[in-house]
Design an enzyme around this catalytic site. Structure first.
Site, PDB file in Angstrom:
ATOM      1  CG  ASN A  25      -8.029 -19.321 -17.093  1.00 50.23           C
ATOM      2  OD1 ASN A  25      -7.510 -19.805 -16.088  1.00 50.23           O
ATOM      3  ND2 ASN A  25      -7.369 -18.522 -17.915  1.00 50.23           N
TER       4      ASN A  25
ATOM      5  NE  ARG B 269     -10.821 -19.083 -24.974  1.00 53.32           N
ATOM      6  CZ  ARG B 269      -9.633 -19.704 -25.034  1.00 53.32           C
ATOM      7  NH1 ARG B 269      -8.943 -19.931 -23.938  1.00 53.32           N
ATOM      8  NH2 ARG B 269      -9.142 -20.080 -26.198  1.00 53.32           N
TER       9      ARG B 269
ATOM     10  CE1 TYR C  43      -4.482 -28.570 -22.690  1.00 55.61           C
ATOM     11  CE2 TYR C  43      -5.670 -26.549 -23.203  1.00 55.61           C
ATOM     12  CZ  TYR C  43      -5.437 -27.616 -22.360  1.00 55.61           C
ATOM     13  OH  TYR C  43      -6.161 -27.725 -21.202  1.00 55.61           O
TER      14      TYR C  43
END
Ligand code: NAD
Ligand code: GKE
Length: 382
Positions: A203, A306, A174
């Site tokens: 996110n 992350r 992705y």
């Protein structure tokens, strides 16, 4: 919901320390490809409020907004077909490419071939149709998933600078598709003079986001589980993995600021407020004083750590996403609580809402707007 205000032909933030932004071609037609989705529909609403003529192209309608709230025109189209993209973007001066077949870790890791096919087609077609129709500006919604996995092995210091996307080694395909599509947009910018603007979303969460069914990301999944769990809180992995999250209102403001800027390199659209998944679960449980034990179960975990490094966005556009997680997620929590109540009231089964689901999409055909035989199923059959 948006903090953006229209003053003359500028966007100005309620916080005066952030610079004003020119609203290029105010009043022109803009197309939001994928505008029926979570971020696209909030973006449509903001652009409409600012004075743009908003056309949304998607293969599904938005579940929560009435059409007139987020666009002037809606086109129900499969954007994997170039002719549909050309129809959608006809006469549009700005094109925002937000369409993608996507979701959280429970979805993207287990649907890679279908996602690669669908997203490659959509990304290429949105860009090419913007060129064919003479658009002046093009926005591409990229992702933090483009970053090299080796930079995301440490849970304590995974701050990602934009340059860390190269050499390329995204954790999943992705992210690889998004990285290639970024390059396409940059190349089109150079060759055809279209102002290509790129944000790497970290996110995004908020009201009207996917909160159940398998495509939801950790913020919505955690709220739903905190609301519906009674004995224990299920979580994939050991919960030590870290992330940072962006409230959708900041995301929309960032998209508009980046689109209107002269910045022709990809920028992080994230916050630097990193949290472990264990602490995140405790935060969402705190809103109604729950303190359930966390049950760690196997599941798709993505990268280990992350976080966004916002140095470049601060330098280039003088702004960064600022809503604290505890504020944005509280609003999201109570919105999801309303959805759970509605589901119960309608007599639907809510028994599995406390669990995590992994979804395997058995076909690339969604919502019945596609012609049979155009795409293959995930198992390779037509
Ligand atoms: P979303 O799934 O709510 O919206 C995407 C929309 O694209 C959906 O409405 C979907 O129906 C539409 N779409 C997909 N394939 C299509 C096709 N073939 N034809 C027509 N429409 C199609 O997701 P979102 O969270 O709003 O994400 C918007 C964009 O931002 C996506 O490109 C996504 O990859 C990117 N992004 C999102 C996040 C996040 O945390 N939400 C993070 C990084 C990147
Ligand atoms: N979705 C989900 N659901 N994640 C859970 C759950 C659960 O019930 N329980 C624990 N997790 C963990 C995951 O295993 C992962 O380690 C972490 O929470 C975050 O999962 P996520 O929100 O689904 O997705 P990621 O942050 O790993 O990746 C997302 O990143 C975005 C960009 O930052 C991607 O899925 C894309 O949606 C997007 O590009």
């Amino acid at each position: 919901m948006s903090k953006l205000k229209l003053t003359g032909e500028k966007v100005c933030n309620s916080d005066p320390k952030h610079p004003e932004v020119p609203l290029h071609d105010l009043g022109c037609k803009v197309c939001i490809c994928g505008g029926g989705g979570f971020i696209g529909s909030w973006l449509g609403k903001a652009l409409k409020d600012l004075g743009y003529h908003v056309i949304v192209a998607d293969w599904k309608h938005n579940e929560y907004f009435k059409q007139e709230e987020y666009c002037h025109e809606f086109r129900l189209l499969d954007l994997r077909k170039l002719e549909n993209c050309i129809e959608a973007t006809k006469g549009c001066t700005h094109v925002y490419a937000l369409a993608a077949d996507m979701g959280g870790m429970g979805f993207i890791e287990s649907n890679q071939s279908v996602l690669l096919y669908n997203n490659t087609m959509v990304s290429f077609n949105c860009l090419e149709s913007a060129r064919v129709n003479g658009a002046k500006r093009f926005f591409y919604s990229s992702t933090a998933c483009v970053y090299n996995e080796d930079r995301q092995l440490d849970v304590t210091d995974p701050k990602l600078k934009e340059e860390y996307a190269w050499p390329a080694k995204p954790q999943d395909s992705y992210g690889l598709e998004k990285l290639y599509a970024e390059e396409m947009a940059l190349t089109y910018g150079k060759d055809f003079g279209i102002a290509a603007r790129i944000a790497r979303f970290h996110n995004i969460y908020g009201p009207n986001g996917t909160w159940q069914g398998g495509r939801e990301k950790a913020p919505a999944a955690f709220c739903r589980k905190a609301i519906t769990s009674t004995v224990e809180f299920e979580m994939w992995g050991d919960g030590i993995q870290t992330r940072s999250f962006v409230f959708v209102e900041d995301c929309v403001e960032g998209v508009i600021r980046i689109m209107m800027s002269d910045c022709d390199v990809p920028l992080n659209l994230g916050t630097e407020e990193m949290i472990s998944m264990n602490d995140f679960a405790k935060l969402v449980m705190s809103y109604e004083s729950k303190d359930l034990p966390i049950k760690h179960i196997p599941g798709p975990q993505g990268v280990r750590g992350r976080n966004s490094d916002n140095t470049l966005i601060r330098e280039k556009i003088g702004w960064e996403a600022g809503t604290p997680l505890a504020v944005g997620i509280k609003t999201t929590y109570f919105w999801i609580k309303e959805q759970v109540e509605k589901m119960k009231a309608s007599g639907k089964d809510t028994a599995t809402l406390s669990q995590s689901k992994i979804v395997v999409q058995d076909t690339a055909v969604l919502d019945g707007v596609l012609e049979k035989g155009f795409v293959r199923a995930a198992d390779g059959t037509e």
